[in-house]
Structure formats: structure tokens, C-alpha cells
Design an enzyme around this catalytic site. Structure first.
Site, PDB file in Angstrom:
ATOM      1  N   CYS A  24      10.352   6.994  51.309  1.00 55.92           N
ATOM      2  CA  CYS A  24      11.818   7.059  51.279  1.00 55.92           C
ATOM      3  C   CYS A  24      12.340   8.170  52.195  1.00 55.92           C
ATOM      4  O   CYS A  24      13.319   7.982  52.912  1.00 55.92           O
ATOM      5  CB  CYS A  24      12.314   7.344  49.866  1.00 55.92           C
ATOM      6  SG  CYS A  24      11.537   6.344  48.604  1.00 55.92           S
ATOM      7  N   ASP A  25      11.718   9.335  52.135  1.00 54.46           N
ATOM      8  CA  ASP A  25      12.340  10.513  52.740  1.00 54.46           C
ATOM      9  C   ASP A  25      11.600  11.114  53.928  1.00 54.46           C
ATOM     10  O   ASP A  25      12.106  12.056  54.559  1.00 54.46           O
ATOM     11  CB  ASP A  25      12.514  11.595  51.657  1.00 54.46           C
ATOM     12  CG  ASP A  25      13.472  11.134  50.562  1.00 54.46           C
ATOM     13  OD1 ASP A  25      14.359  10.303  50.873  1.00 54.46           O
ATOM     14  OD2 ASP A  25      13.324  11.566  49.411  1.00 54.46           O
TER      15      ASP A  25
ATOM     16  N   CYS B 283       8.915  10.907  47.174  1.00 57.59           N
ATOM     17  CA  CYS B 283       8.728   9.604  47.813  1.00 57.59           C
ATOM     18  C   CYS B 283       8.672   9.754  49.339  1.00 57.59           C
ATOM     19  O   CYS B 283       9.714   9.897  49.999  1.00 57.59           O
ATOM     20  CB  CYS B 283       9.872   8.673  47.402  1.00 57.59           C
ATOM     21  SG  CYS B 283       9.769   7.053  48.168  1.00 57.59           S
TER      22      CYS B 283
HETATM   23  C1  LIG Z   1      13.946  11.546  45.006  1.00 60.44           C
HETATM   24  C2  LIG Z   1      13.763  10.054  45.221  1.00 60.44           C
HETATM   25  C3  LIG Z   1      14.236   9.490  46.383  1.00 60.44           C
HETATM   26  C4  LIG Z   1      14.104   8.112  46.573  1.00 60.44           C
HETATM   27  N1  LIG Z   1      14.579   7.567  47.731  1.00 60.44           N
HETATM   28  C5  LIG Z   1      14.461   6.233  47.923  1.00 60.44           C
HETATM   29  C6  LIG Z   1      14.941   5.631  49.135  1.00 60.44           C
HETATM   30  O1  LIG Z   1      15.487   6.299  50.012  1.00 60.44           O
HETATM   31  N2  LIG Z   1      14.771   4.288  49.272  1.00 60.44           N
HETATM   32  C7  LIG Z   1      14.147   3.518  48.344  1.00 60.44           C
HETATM   33  O2  LIG Z   1      14.033   2.294  48.530  1.00 60.44           O
HETATM   34  N3  LIG Z   1      13.661   4.061  47.206  1.00 60.44           N
HETATM   35  C8  LIG Z   1      13.809   5.387  46.981  1.00 60.44           C
HETATM   36  N4  LIG Z   1      13.288   5.958  45.844  1.00 60.44           N
HETATM   37  C9  LIG Z   1      12.561   5.091  44.901  1.00 60.44           C
HETATM   38  C10 LIG Z   1      13.558   4.293  44.056  1.00 60.44           C
HETATM   39  O3  LIG Z   1      14.522   5.160  43.550  1.00 60.44           O
HETATM   40  C11 LIG Z   1      12.825   3.579  42.948  1.00 60.44           C
HETATM   41  O4  LIG Z   1      11.856   2.725  43.479  1.00 60.44           O
HETATM   42  C12 LIG Z   1      13.803   2.757  42.114  1.00 60.44           C
HETATM   43  O5  LIG Z   1      14.805   3.595  41.600  1.00 60.44           O
HETATM   44  C13 LIG Z   1      13.100   2.047  40.967  1.00 60.44           C
HETATM   45  O6  LIG Z   1      14.078   1.402  40.227  1.00 60.44           O
HETATM   46  P1  LIG Z   1      13.837   0.970  38.707  1.00 60.44           P
HETATM   47  O7  LIG Z   1      15.092   0.341  38.284  1.00 60.44           O
HETATM   48  O8  LIG Z   1      12.585   0.224  38.598  1.00 60.44           O
HETATM   49  O9  LIG Z   1      13.583   2.322  37.901  1.00 60.44           O
HETATM   50  P2  LIG Z   1      14.381   3.684  37.789  1.00 60.44           P
HETATM   51  O10 LIG Z   1      15.264   3.929  38.933  1.00 60.44           O
HETATM   52  O11 LIG Z   1      13.337   4.698  37.493  1.00 60.44           O
HETATM   53  O12 LIG Z   1      15.298   3.473  36.499  1.00 60.44           O
HETATM   54  C14 LIG Z   1      14.742   3.407  35.223  1.00 60.44           C
HETATM   55  C15 LIG Z   1      15.849   3.316  34.190  1.00 60.44           C
HETATM   56  O13 LIG Z   1      15.282   3.049  32.922  1.00 60.44           O
HETATM   57  C16 LIG Z   1      15.906   3.846  31.945  1.00 60.44           C
HETATM   58  N5  LIG Z   1      15.006   3.976  30.784  1.00 60.44           N
HETATM   59  C17 LIG Z   1      13.765   4.507  30.723  1.00 60.44           C
HETATM   60  N6  LIG Z   1      13.278   4.440  29.477  1.00 60.44           N
HETATM   61  C18 LIG Z   1      14.232   3.826  28.720  1.00 60.44           C
HETATM   62  C19 LIG Z   1      14.346   3.469  27.342  1.00 60.44           C
HETATM   63  N7  LIG Z   1      13.366   3.696  26.467  1.00 60.44           N
HETATM   64  N8  LIG Z   1      15.500   2.905  26.909  1.00 60.44           N
HETATM   65  C20 LIG Z   1      16.505   2.634  27.760  1.00 60.44           C
HETATM   66  N9  LIG Z   1      16.437   2.927  29.080  1.00 60.44           N
HETATM   67  C21 LIG Z   1      15.331   3.535  29.537  1.00 60.44           C
HETATM   68  C22 LIG Z   1      16.225   5.127  32.673  1.00 60.44           C
HETATM   69  O14 LIG Z   1      17.277   5.825  32.023  1.00 60.44           O
HETATM   70  C23 LIG Z   1      16.663   4.584  34.021  1.00 60.44           C
HETATM   71  O15 LIG Z   1      18.017   4.243  33.984  1.00 60.44           O
HETATM   72  C24 LIG Z   1      13.436   7.327  45.607  1.00 60.44           C
HETATM   73  C25 LIG Z   1      12.961   7.898  44.432  1.00 60.44           C
HETATM   74  C26 LIG Z   1      13.136   9.258  44.231  1.00 60.44           C
HETATM   75  C27 LIG Z   1      12.641   9.880  42.952  1.00 60.44           C
END
Ligand SMILES: Cc1cc2nc3c(=O)[nH]c(=O)nc-3n(C[C@H](O)[C@H](O)[C@H](O)COP(=O)(O)OP(=O)(O)OC[C@H]3O[C@@H](n4cnc5c(N)ncnc54)[C@H](O)[C@@H]3O)c2cc1C
Length: 374
Positions: free
Chosen positions: A201-202, A198
């Protein structure tokens, strides 16, 4: 009358009013003591039987109603926790299924500096744990595990969770999108220490440094161009000579004096785990076979994400890459099913936007249940 109905009709009276025993012929006309005892015990049996049936009926009704959840949240990232927090505070007693990656993507990273409310930044795992605690405090229930199948054609919806079927009136899909990684031996150990998927983000952490971006599509070009705001040099490494990126993006990247291209080259590993930071990439030229350590302070993956929406294939609308398509932010085409966070957002993919849409989904669930009379 159908055969089935006839059958039922002929059985039911027997169940509800057992026939009194026929009185043997030749007995006195008036009821004797034995007769009275027999008819009292028959009456008792009948009453008990009726009570038993009523209890059975009520208990199945009660259990079925209890078993149906108001709302199930699929995923425990920023979107899922926020949806859980809002629906818990609305007294909907949400059930959160945590999935294969409890805490989601933020649990993988280190310092998060762009989530409002933390002037000094906050560690990703700490931020996500705080969100979880906050939702749990208001009654959100969390369960470890993964939903492997969803049937949205029925209402209540059915989710297969291990050997269990969970029924729910509404569903919030917050299952995120997993970044594609290269699968290098040291890659995961260095996520948050120079390995990232990302740039938004970083990127800031690598101001004044030389960094590498991996990929050959539009995402890689976009990341590389964005990272030139911070880095002194960005090297775009691609395994082929040809790029998948659109001409306009490729031209833009080529025109940027801070971007250099290394083609026909693959990354075999990233160094240096012992220093807990990225110092170099071990590269190999596919044509010459030559291998060397290429100094860099960070490796950004620009090879895309995989939305975790496979279980909804054919049931919810997706785009060509499998992201869920929503209308009015969080509505899917199935009434009562809402989607939020990265699983439906290929554009912003940020913790704050995921949390924001988690809030919207929970508010829509509240409205939906209210309209349904729950
Ligand atoms: C290395 C890295 C660094 C980042 N740094 C930043 C930052 O500094 N600032 C920022 O704003 N954003 C950052 N991001 C982006 C941010 O993390 C994401 O935008 C955010 O986490 C998205 O949230 P979400 O809840 O949509 O999905 P996710 O965080 O991807 O969570 C998805 C969840 O769904 C669950 N899941 C999936 N399939 C199933 C299923 N079939 N049954 C039950 N559960 C399931 C997973 O276990 C997980 O818990 C970063 C991302 C990465 C990879």
C-alpha cells in the site's frame, strides 16, 4: 400419553371453552332472564378470550418474524461496506455491526493511490466514508458496537451484541485482520505519516528514501525485499540474532544489496510527531544497552496480523494463525455463513480485494436466501 401431554390436555379445554355454570336444582326448566344474561356474558367472555389468545399468538409470530434479519454483516471495512451495498440493493435490508474499529483499517491511513476510480488518489477515511454512505443510501442499517459471541449451531444464527441477541438467517463475516503494532508511544500518531503495516500500500510513497522494516519472519523479509523497489536502502531491524523466516526468504533478503540487517535491536520509539512525519527510530541494542536515533523516512511493521475471528473458534474452520478458511472464495463450512476480506485472505490484503470478496459474499447470500424461499 406423557404426563406433560396429559397436563396440557386437561388444561386446554378449560382455557378455550370455559365450563358453563351448573344450573341450580329446582329452578324452572326454561331459561330465565338472569340465565340468559349470564350465558350472554359468558359467551362474550369466551369470545374476548379467544380473540385475546389469537392476538397474542399472531403478535408473537409477527414479532419473531420481524426480529430475524435476512443478513447481518460483521464489520465496517471495505469488505463489510461492499457486502452491505450489494445486499441493500438486493432489498435484503442488511444490518451492519461496525465493531471496535468503525471503517476498518483504511480509516487509519492517509492517501490511498491504488483503489481504482480515483486518478489523484483519495484519503483512506474519505474513501471508507463514501462506501458507508453509498450502502446506507440503499437502506443498509448501521449499528455501533461489537459482537462478542456467535452461535452458529442454531438457525437462525444468534449473535450476542451487548445485552441483545440478534437473530439472522445469513451472516457475512467481514471482521478483518488487525495489524500487529509495536505499542510505541508515538506509533499511532504517525500511522499514515511514515508508519505503516502494508508495504504494497505505502511503499511507493518512499521512493528514493531510506526506510526500516521491523520483524524477523517471512512477512518482514517479503516486505523488505518488496520495498527495495522504491527505497535506496532498507534496514531490517530484529530483536534477536536468529530469524524465524524460512531459509529461502532469509537468503533472498541477505543477497539483496539494498538490505542491511540490525539484529539484537529493539525500537523504543518513532520520531517525529511534531513534524508529522517519520524522521528517525529510537533504537536500543539489547546486548550492549546502547541507545541511539537511527535516521529513517518510514517504519514498516512486518510482524504479522491478528485475524478477528476468535468468536468463531470451534465453529468455523481456521488455519494455524486463525484466518478463516473459505471454499469457492467466500463459503465457510456452515451453510449461510460467508466470509470475506482480510479475515479470510492472508495473501492479498488490499482494499480492492476485500471489496471484491464483499461483493461475492453478498451475491451468495442472495442466492442462499432465494433457495431457502426468503
Ligand atoms: C496503515 C494501512 C494502510 C493501508 N493502505 C492501503 C492502501 O493504500 N491500499 C489498499 O488497497 N489497502 C490498504 N491497506 C489494507 C486495507 O486497509 C485492508 O486490506 C482492508 O481494509 C481490509 O478490509 P476488511 O473489510 O477485510 O477489514 P478491515 O478494514 O480490517 O475491517 C474490519 C472491520 O471489522 C470490524 N470487526 C472486527 N471484529 C468485529 C466483531 N467481533 N464485531 C463487529 N465488528 C467487528 C472492525 O471494527 C472493522 O470495522 C492498508 C492497511 C493499513 C493498516
Amino acid at each position: 400419553m406423557t404426563y406433560a401431554m396429559e397436563g396440557r390436555a386437561s388444561r386446554e379445554p378449560a382455557l378455550f371453552s370455559p365450563k358453563p355454570r351448573a344450573k341450580p336444582r329446582g329452578q324452572s326448566k326454561g331459561p330465565g332472564r338472569a340465565d340468559a344474561r349470564r350465558s350472554t356474558s359468558g359467551l362474550k367472555r369466551n369470545v374476548f378470550f379467544r380473540i385475546y389468545l389469537l392476538a397474542m399468538f399472531l403478535s408473537t409470530r409477527f414479532l419473531t418474524t420481524m426480529d430475524i434479519r435476512n443478513v447481518v454483516v460483521l464489520g465496517s471495512g471495505c469488505a463489510g461496506h461492499t457486502a452491505a451495498l450489494y445486499s441493500a440493493r438486493a432489498n435484503l435490508k442488511p444490518l451492519v455491526i461496525e465493531g471496535h474499529e468503525p471503517g476498518g483499517q483504511l480509516s487509519m491511513t492517509t492517501l490511498v493511490e491504488n483503489f481504482p476510480g480515483f486518478p489523484e488518489g483519495i484519503q483512506g477515511p474519505e474513501l471508507i466514508e463514501n462506501m458507508r454512505k453509498q450502502a446506507a443510501r440503499f437502506g443498509a442499517e448501521y449499528r455501533m458496537g461489537h459482537v462478542v459471541k456467535a452461535d452458529l449451531s442454531k438457525h437462525p444464527f444468534e449473535l450476542s451484541f451487548g445485552k441483545e441477541i440478534i437473530q439472522t438467517r445469513t451472516l457475512i463475516v467481514a471482521s478483518g485482520a488487525s495489524a500487529r503494532w509495536l505499542g510505541l508511544p508515538n506509533e499511532h500518531a504517525l500511522i499514515g505519516h511514515g508508519v505503516s503495516s502494508c508495504a504494497t500500500c505505502d511503499g511507493f510513497f518512499f521512493s528514493g528514501k531510506e526506510i526500516a522494516v521491523i520483524g524477523g519472519g517471512d512477512s518482514a523479509m517479503e516486505e523488505a525485499i518488496f520495498l527495495t523497489r522504491f527505497a535506496t536502502k532498507v534496514t531490517l531491524i530484529h530483536r534477536r540474532e536468529q530469524f524465524r523466516a524460512s531459509k529461502i526468504m532469509l537468503d533472498r533478503a541477505r543477497a539483496n544489496p539494498k538490505i542491511e540487517f540490525l539484529t539484537d535491536t529493539v525500537v523504543d520509539d518513532v520520531l517525529d510527531v511534531s513534524k508529522k512525519e517519520v524522521t528517525a527510530l529510537r533504537l536500543r541494542n539489547l546486548k550492549s544497552g546502547e541507545s541511539w536515533d537511527f535516521p529513517a523516512s518510514a517504519m514498516f511493521l512486518g510482524i504479522g496480523h491478528i485475524p478477528n475471528a476468535k468468536i468463531f473458534e470451534g465453529q468455523l474452520e481456521t488455519d494455524a494463525d486463525g484466518y478463516l478458511i473459505t471454499q469457492k472464495n467466500v463459503f465457510t463450512r456452515v451453510p449461510g455463513v460467508f466470509a470475506c476480506g482480510d479475515v479470510q485472505d492472508r495473501r492479498y490484503r488490499q482494499a480492492i480485494t476485500a471489496a471484491g470478496s464483499g461483493c461475492m459474499a453478498a451475491l451468495e447470500v442472495e442466492k442462499f436466501l432465494e433457495e431457502e424461499g426468503h
